[in-house]
Design a protein around this motif. Structure first.
Motif, PDB file in Angstrom:
ATOM      1  N   GLU A 140       0.724  -1.359   0.063  1.00 44.01           N
ATOM      2  CA  GLU A 140       0.113   0.041  -0.038  1.00 44.01           C
ATOM      3  C   GLU A 140       0.888   1.312   0.039  1.00 44.01           C
ATOM      4  O   GLU A 140       0.634   2.185  -0.688  1.00 44.01           O
ATOM      5  CB  GLU A 140      -1.074  -0.111   1.189  1.00 44.01           C
ATOM      6  CG  GLU A 140      -1.865   1.480   1.377  1.00 44.01           C
ATOM      7  CD  GLU A 140      -2.587   1.173   2.491  1.00 44.01           C
ATOM      8  OE1 GLU A 140      -3.272   2.103   2.780  1.00 44.01           O
ATOM      9  OE2 GLU A 140      -2.615   0.180   3.243  1.00 44.01           O
ATOM     10  N   ILE A 141       2.059   1.172   0.882  1.00 44.65           N
ATOM     11  CA  ILE A 141       2.781   2.423   0.868  1.00 44.65           C
ATOM     12  C   ILE A 141       3.623   2.589  -0.410  1.00 44.65           C
ATOM     13  O   ILE A 141       3.690   3.786  -0.863  1.00 44.65           O
ATOM     14  CB  ILE A 141       3.657   2.504   2.262  1.00 44.65           C
ATOM     15  CG1 ILE A 141       2.826   2.436   3.503  1.00 44.65           C
ATOM     16  CG2 ILE A 141       4.728   3.407   2.125  1.00 44.65           C
ATOM     17  CD1 ILE A 141       3.517   2.178   4.822  1.00 44.65           C
ATOM     18  N   ALA A 142       4.113   1.735  -0.813  1.00 38.90           N
ATOM     19  CA  ALA A 142       4.793   1.635  -2.140  1.00 38.90           C
ATOM     20  C   ALA A 142       4.175   1.983  -3.199  1.00 38.90           C
ATOM     21  O   ALA A 142       4.528   2.956  -4.027  1.00 38.90           O
ATOM     22  CB  ALA A 142       5.646   0.193  -2.619  1.00 38.90           C
ATOM     23  N   THR A 143       2.835   1.587  -3.471  1.00 36.36           N
ATOM     24  CA  THR A 143       1.846   1.987  -4.509  1.00 36.36           C
ATOM     25  C   THR A 143       1.811   3.567  -4.147  1.00 36.36           C
ATOM     26  O   THR A 143       1.526   4.313  -5.232  1.00 36.36           O
ATOM     27  CB  THR A 143       0.659   1.287  -4.237  1.00 36.36           C
ATOM     28  OG1 THR A 143       0.948   0.033  -4.324  1.00 36.36           O
ATOM     29  CG2 THR A 143      -0.383   1.696  -5.566  1.00 36.36           C
ATOM     30  N   ALA A 144       1.506   4.054  -3.122  1.00 34.59           N
ATOM     31  CA  ALA A 144       1.414   5.648  -3.011  1.00 34.59           C
ATOM     32  C   ALA A 144       2.564   6.122  -3.400  1.00 34.59           C
ATOM     33  O   ALA A 144       2.289   7.253  -3.822  1.00 34.59           O
ATOM     34  CB  ALA A 144       0.911   5.666  -1.601  1.00 34.59           C
ATOM     35  N   ARG A 145       3.572   5.918  -2.810  1.00 35.60           N
ATOM     36  CA  ARG A 145       4.659   6.619  -3.119  1.00 35.60           C
ATOM     37  C   ARG A 145       5.233   6.624  -4.668  1.00 35.60           C
ATOM     38  O   ARG A 145       5.502   7.541  -5.312  1.00 35.60           O
ATOM     39  CB  ARG A 145       6.056   5.937  -2.542  1.00 35.60           C
ATOM     40  CG  ARG A 145       6.024   6.064  -0.802  1.00 35.60           C
ATOM     41  CD  ARG A 145       7.209   5.480  -0.207  1.00 35.60           C
ATOM     42  NE  ARG A 145       8.336   6.128  -0.345  1.00 35.60           N
ATOM     43  CZ  ARG A 145       9.662   5.474  -0.301  1.00 35.60           C
ATOM     44  NH1 ARG A 145       9.778   4.411  -0.199  1.00 35.60           N
ATOM     45  NH2 ARG A 145      10.553   6.419  -0.318  1.00 35.60           N
ATOM     46  N   ALA A 146       4.992   5.459  -5.464  1.00 38.93           N
ATOM     47  CA  ALA A 146       4.992   5.388  -6.774  1.00 38.93           C
ATOM     48  C   ALA A 146       4.229   6.464  -7.443  1.00 38.93           C
ATOM     49  O   ALA A 146       4.410   7.222  -8.422  1.00 38.93           O
ATOM     50  CB  ALA A 146       4.873   4.009  -7.303  1.00 38.93           C
ATOM     51  N   ALA A 147       2.914   6.491  -6.884  1.00 36.46           N
ATOM     52  CA  ALA A 147       2.087   7.730  -7.716  1.00 36.46           C
ATOM     53  C   ALA A 147       2.504   9.049  -7.233  1.00 36.46           C
ATOM     54  O   ALA A 147       2.463   9.883  -8.248  1.00 36.46           O
ATOM     55  CB  ALA A 147       0.373   7.238  -7.000  1.00 36.46           C
ATOM     56  N   GLU A 148       2.706   9.283  -6.084  1.00 33.30           N
ATOM     57  CA  GLU A 148       3.518  10.657  -5.767  1.00 33.30           C
ATOM     58  C   GLU A 148       4.568  11.139  -6.627  1.00 33.30           C
ATOM     59  O   GLU A 148       4.987  12.154  -6.956  1.00 33.30           O
ATOM     60  CB  GLU A 148       3.911  10.570  -4.121  1.00 33.30           C
ATOM     61  CG  GLU A 148       4.419  11.928  -3.803  1.00 33.30           C
ATOM     62  CD  GLU A 148       3.156  12.878  -3.476  1.00 33.30           C
ATOM     63  OE1 GLU A 148       3.366  14.278  -3.293  1.00 33.30           O
ATOM     64  OE2 GLU A 148       1.921  12.433  -3.420  1.00 33.30           O
ATOM     65  N   LEU A 149       5.398  10.039  -6.990  1.00 33.08           N
ATOM     66  CA  LEU A 149       6.662  10.098  -8.007  1.00 33.08           C
ATOM     67  C   LEU A 149       6.195  10.245  -9.539  1.00 33.08           C
ATOM     68  O   LEU A 149       7.139  10.539 -10.017  1.00 33.08           O
ATOM     69  CB  LEU A 149       7.585   9.242  -7.482  1.00 33.08           C
ATOM     70  CG  LEU A 149       8.336   9.444  -5.914  1.00 33.08           C
ATOM     71  CD1 LEU A 149       9.117   7.941  -5.940  1.00 33.08           C
ATOM     72  CD2 LEU A 149       9.225  10.847  -6.100  1.00 33.08           C
ATOM     73  N   GLY A 150       4.813   9.992  -9.667  1.00 28.93           N
ATOM     74  CA  GLY A 150       4.830  10.035 -11.217  1.00 28.93           C
ATOM     75  C   GLY A 150       5.228   8.777 -11.622  1.00 28.93           C
ATOM     76  O   GLY A 150       5.386   8.819 -12.979  1.00 28.93           O
ATOM     77  N   LEU A 151       5.299   7.630 -11.154  1.00 30.04           N
ATOM     78  CA  LEU A 151       5.892   6.482 -11.607  1.00 30.04           C
ATOM     79  C   LEU A 151       5.031   5.308 -11.666  1.00 30.04           C
ATOM     80  O   LEU A 151       5.410   4.198 -12.176  1.00 30.04           O
ATOM     81  CB  LEU A 151       7.010   5.971 -10.874  1.00 30.04           C
ATOM     82  CG  LEU A 151       8.307   6.895 -10.882  1.00 30.04           C
ATOM     83  CD1 LEU A 151       9.446   6.496  -9.818  1.00 30.04           C
ATOM     84  CD2 LEU A 151       9.028   6.981 -12.215  1.00 30.04           C
TER      85      LEU A 151
END
Length: 314
Positions: free
Chosen positions: A129-140
């Motif tokens: 869940e956290i990794a998915t949110a971080r990837a979205a935040e980075l535009g990845l």
């Protein structure tokens, strides 16, 4: 989202209450028989962002200290780069990253090596869940996705990846041999598996001073390996990869560029006031005193192994 945003600001009372909960969760692991569930709980409830050392990252590895990185974040990134280099990672690659943690190595690989696609697989639903949110935040999100799953039954089709990676995660798998079989299945012909892994140090490399304390050996191996199937030294590791069908297998040790420098860094790091947020038991175990207890019995290896191309007799 910054790393700090994943760490609650805590009063001293809330911090102590969190520690008590974590001690309770740790004690309860003895009642969790399934290895994947046990390590899912470890990473969901105990080894959280609040209990780790990074300042600008959420790397959950011991780091690669060969070129004298100044911070834990830089050492974690150096280990990720080492794996990417050994994988020959490039723009045509489709990567399955098994035991992906909070995704920091995937973000680095996407930025510096530009693979076509990365799928992170993790037994910890919270980390997914956290990794998915971080990837979205980075535009990845267009090139990186995360999914909940086990290394023993990877949720990927056969021959669908060019690279499979496991950065300091296979020590937690129920069976490395089963993971190697799954990696072989998931890789397309000519694909490559690369791991960074903590394994028991072969007896001939254990110092004579340490070898006098043999009763500690089984304890350390029991802590750092999930089952007898994972009590695998470097040579046994190589043989297991060959048995799985891999060719051109290479296994080499980097322990002299991991444990001593990590111990020196963490000894200074844990003196900082901000580190008081880390659970005292975790500070002790991963601090200098803990390292002096477990590192003499452990190797730290990097392994590369290739699936034979089509028509190579398999």
């Amino acid at each position: 989202m910054t790393v700090v945003e994943f760490r609650d600001s805590e009063s001293s009372t809330r911090r102590i209450l969190r520690w008590v909960r974590e001690w309770g969760w740790f004690a309860s692991l003895v009642f969790v028989p399934a290895i994947p569930d046990r390590f899912s709980r470890v990473y969901d409830d105990i080894l959280t962002a609040s209990n780790w050392l990074g300042e600008e990252s959420l790397f959950f590895n011991l780091g690669y200290w060969k070129d004298n990185p100044r911070t834990f974040d830089q050492a974690g990134a150096a280990l990720a780069r080492l794996l990417a280099t050994e994988a020959h990672l490039g723009p045509d690659d489709i990567v399955v990253d098994v035991g992906c943690g909070f995704g920091d190595q995937d973000f680095l690989w996407a930025d510096e090596f530009g693979p076509k696609r990365i799928t992170g697989v993790n037994i910890s639903a919270k980390q997914v869940e956290i990794a998915t949110a971080r990837a979205a935040e980075l535009g990845l999100s267009d090139i990186i996705e995360y999914t909940h799953g086990s290394a023993s039954d990877l949720p990927q089709p056969s021959a669908s990846a060019t690279k499979v990676t496991a950065l300091e995660s296979a020590l937690h798998f129920p069976s490395r041999s089963r993971f190697f079989d799954e990696a072989f299945r998931v890789l397309a012909p000519g694909g490559r598996l690369v791991t960074a892994d903590v394994v028991p140090l072969a007896n001939e490399h254990v110092s004579s001073r340490t070898s006098r304390l043999r009763p500690l050996e089984k304890l350390v191996h029991g802590i750092f390996t999930t089952s007898r199937q994972n009590h695998t030294n470097a040579e046994e590791y190589r043989q297991a990869l060959v048995t799985a069908g891999f060719k051109d297998v290479r296994v080499y040790s980097i322990r002299n560029h991991v444990y001593p420098q990590y111990a020196e860094y963490v000894n200074l790091k844990l003196r900082q006031p901000e580190m008081r947020r880390i659970n005292p038991l975790i500070r002790t175990f991963f601090g200098r005193r803990g390292v002096s207890f477990w590192a003499p019995w452990l190797d730290y290896i990097v392994a590369t192994a290739d699936k034979p191309p089509s028509g190579d007799g398999l």
